[in-house]
Write a protein that holds these residues in place. Structure first.
Motif, PDB file in Angstrom:
ATOM      1  N   ARG A   9       0.834  -1.209   0.000  1.00 23.72           N
ATOM      2  CA  ARG A   9       0.000   0.000   0.000  1.00 23.72           C
ATOM      3  C   ARG A   9       0.869   1.260   0.000  1.00 23.72           C
ATOM      4  NH1 ARG A   9      -4.819   0.700   4.392  1.00 23.72           N
ATOM      5  NH2 ARG A   9      -6.125   2.030   3.112  1.00 23.72           N
ATOM      6  N   LEU A  10       1.920   1.261   0.815  1.00 24.23           N
ATOM      7  CA  LEU A  10       2.834   2.414   0.862  1.00 24.23           C
ATOM      8  C   LEU A  10       3.539   2.622  -0.470  1.00 24.23           C
ATOM      9  CD1 LEU A  10       4.387   1.861   4.408  1.00 24.23           C
ATOM     10  CD2 LEU A  10       2.830   3.712   3.724  1.00 24.23           C
ATOM     11  N   ARG A  11       3.965   1.527  -1.095  1.00 23.80           N
ATOM     12  CA  ARG A  11       4.619   1.634  -2.405  1.00 23.80           C
ATOM     13  C   ARG A  11       3.672   2.182  -3.461  1.00 23.80           C
ATOM     14  NH1 ARG A  11       7.805  -4.094  -2.183  1.00 23.80           N
ATOM     15  NH2 ARG A  11       9.569  -3.338  -0.956  1.00 23.80           N
ATOM     16  N   ALA A  12       2.443   1.714  -3.439  1.00 21.52           N
ATOM     17  CA  ALA A  12       1.447   2.189  -4.395  1.00 21.52           C
ATOM     18  C   ALA A  12       1.192   3.685  -4.187  1.00 21.52           C
ATOM     19  CB  ALA A  12       0.147   1.394  -4.251  1.00 21.52           C
ATOM     20  N   ARG A  13       1.090   4.092  -2.932  1.00 24.76           N
ATOM     21  CA  ARG A  13       0.865   5.506  -2.627  1.00 24.76           C
ATOM     22  C   ARG A  13       2.059   6.336  -3.108  1.00 24.76           C
ATOM     23  NH1 ARG A  13      -3.662   7.465  -1.722  1.00 24.76           N
ATOM     24  NH2 ARG A  13      -4.068   5.930  -0.105  1.00 24.76           N
ATOM     25  N   ARG A  14       3.277   5.860  -2.839  1.00 24.49           N
ATOM     26  CA  ARG A  14       4.489   6.560  -3.277  1.00 24.49           C
ATOM     27  C   ARG A  14       4.479   6.718  -4.798  1.00 24.49           C
ATOM     28  NH1 ARG A  14      10.709   4.366  -2.765  1.00 24.49           N
ATOM     29  NH2 ARG A  14      11.625   5.994  -4.065  1.00 24.49           N
ATOM     30  N   HIS A  15       4.110   5.658  -5.492  1.00 25.35           N
ATOM     31  CA  HIS A  15       4.083   5.685  -6.954  1.00 25.35           C
ATOM     32  C   HIS A  15       3.089   6.740  -7.453  1.00 25.35           C
ATOM     33  CE1 HIS A  15       4.438   4.278 -11.043  1.00 25.35           C
ATOM     34  NE2 HIS A  15       3.119   4.141 -11.104  1.00 25.35           N
ATOM     35  N   ARG A  16       1.917   6.791  -6.857  1.00 30.59           N
ATOM     36  CA  ARG A  16       0.913   7.781  -7.278  1.00 30.59           C
ATOM     37  C   ARG A  16       1.384   9.200  -6.994  1.00 30.59           C
ATOM     38  NH1 ARG A  16      -2.530   3.724  -5.135  1.00 30.59           N
ATOM     39  NH2 ARG A  16      -2.863   4.913  -3.219  1.00 30.59           N
ATOM     40  N   VAL A  17       2.001   9.402  -5.835  1.00 31.40           N
ATOM     41  CA  VAL A  17       2.528  10.728  -5.478  1.00 31.40           C
ATOM     42  C   VAL A  17       3.612  11.142  -6.471  1.00 31.40           C
ATOM     43  CG1 VAL A  17       3.877  11.998  -3.751  1.00 31.40           C
ATOM     44  CG2 VAL A  17       1.906  10.636  -3.032  1.00 31.40           C
ATOM     45  N   GLU A  18       4.514  10.228  -6.811  1.00 32.69           N
ATOM     46  CA  GLU A  18       5.585  10.545  -7.758  1.00 32.69           C
ATOM     47  C   GLU A  18       5.029  10.871  -9.146  1.00 32.69           C
ATOM     48  OE1 GLU A  18       8.139   7.138  -7.372  1.00 32.69           O
ATOM     49  OE2 GLU A  18       9.233   8.027  -5.675  1.00 32.69           O
ATOM     50  N   LEU A  19       3.995  10.166  -9.572  1.00 37.21           N
ATOM     51  CA  LEU A  19       3.359  10.472 -10.862  1.00 37.21           C
ATOM     52  C   LEU A  19       2.777  11.882 -10.872  1.00 37.21           C
ATOM     53  CD1 LEU A  19       1.533   7.125 -11.759  1.00 37.21           C
ATOM     54  CD2 LEU A  19       3.537   8.116 -12.888  1.00 37.21           C
ATOM     55  N   ILE A  20       2.121  12.241  -9.778  1.00 32.53           N
ATOM     56  CA  ILE A  20       1.536  13.578  -9.679  1.00 32.53           C
ATOM     57  C   ILE A  20       2.636  14.634  -9.680  1.00 32.53           C
ATOM     58  CG2 ILE A  20       0.234  15.143  -8.165  1.00 32.53           C
ATOM     59  CD1 ILE A  20      -1.408  12.617  -7.311  1.00 32.53           C
ATOM     60  N   GLU A  21       3.695  14.393  -8.934  1.00 32.40           N
ATOM     61  CA  GLU A  21       4.813  15.342  -8.887  1.00 32.40           C
ATOM     62  C   GLU A  21       5.454  15.512 -10.268  1.00 32.40           C
ATOM     63  OE1 GLU A  21       6.277  14.816  -4.248  1.00 32.40           O
ATOM     64  OE2 GLU A  21       7.216  13.580  -5.797  1.00 32.40           O
ATOM     65  N   THR A  22       5.599  14.419 -10.996  1.00 34.29           N
ATOM     66  CA  THR A  22       6.162  14.478 -12.347  1.00 34.29           C
ATOM     67  C   THR A  22       5.247  15.283 -13.275  1.00 34.29           C
ATOM     68  OG1 THR A  22       7.281  12.356 -12.055  1.00 34.29           O
ATOM     69  CG2 THR A  22       6.937  13.092 -14.311  1.00 34.29           C
ATOM     70  N   ALA A  23       3.958  15.053 -13.168  1.00 36.32           N
ATOM     71  CA  ALA A  23       3.004  15.801 -13.988  1.00 36.32           C
ATOM     72  C   ALA A  23       3.050  17.288 -13.662  1.00 36.32           C
ATOM     73  CB  ALA A  23       1.594  15.254 -13.786  1.00 36.32           C
ATOM     74  N   LEU A  24       3.123  17.618 -12.385  1.00 43.89           N
ATOM     75  CA  LEU A  24       3.208  19.023 -11.983  1.00 43.89           C
ATOM     76  C   LEU A  24       4.488  19.680 -12.494  1.00 43.89           C
ATOM     77  CD1 LEU A  24       1.792  18.864  -8.347  1.00 43.89           C
ATOM     78  CD2 LEU A  24       0.789  20.049 -10.306  1.00 43.89           C
ATOM     79  N   GLU A  25       5.579  18.967 -12.466  1.00 41.29           N
ATOM     80  CA  GLU A  25       6.846  19.505 -12.981  1.00 41.29           C
ATOM     81  C   GLU A  25       6.733  19.789 -14.478  1.00 41.29           C
ATOM     82  OE1 GLU A  25      10.414  21.209 -12.932  1.00 41.29           O
ATOM     83  OE2 GLU A  25       9.367  20.503 -11.145  1.00 41.29           O
TER      84      GLU A  25
END
Length: 91
Positions: A9-25
């Motif tokens: 669950r933590l890994r999945a959450r990290r992955h989603r957060v990183e995707l959002i951060e990449t999109a924002l960048e």
């Protein structure tokens, strides 16, 4: 929920957060490019408007009817007269 499920669950959450951060960048990069383009075009517009005023003054001095000048440059007659009034005189 056991430890492995928590880890998954933590890994999945990290992955989603990183995707959002990449999109924002990516969005920030596009915004930066758009801001540069906006500044460039704003400078061009200012220069073109200045040249347009010079052209208007020259046409007016040459006797071109003001209604024709206003139609050709896309200004209302009221705005044209304001441009002519606001232009510095030669003497």
């Amino acid at each position: 929920m056991d430890q492995e499920e928590h880890i998954a669950r933590l890994r999945a959450r990290r992955h989603r957060v990183e995707l959002i951060e990449t999109a924002l960048e990516s969005i920030r990069d596009v915004e930066s490019s758009l801001q540069e383009m906006k500044e460039f075009l704003s400078k061009q517009l200012k220069a073109e408007r200045s040249e347009r005023l010079s052209d208007i003054l020259e046409a007016d001095k040459a006797g071109v009817p003001k209604t024709r000048i206003s139609r050709e440059v896309g200004l209302s007659r009221a705005n044209l007269y304001n441009h002519l009034k606001g232009a510095p005189s030669d003497g």
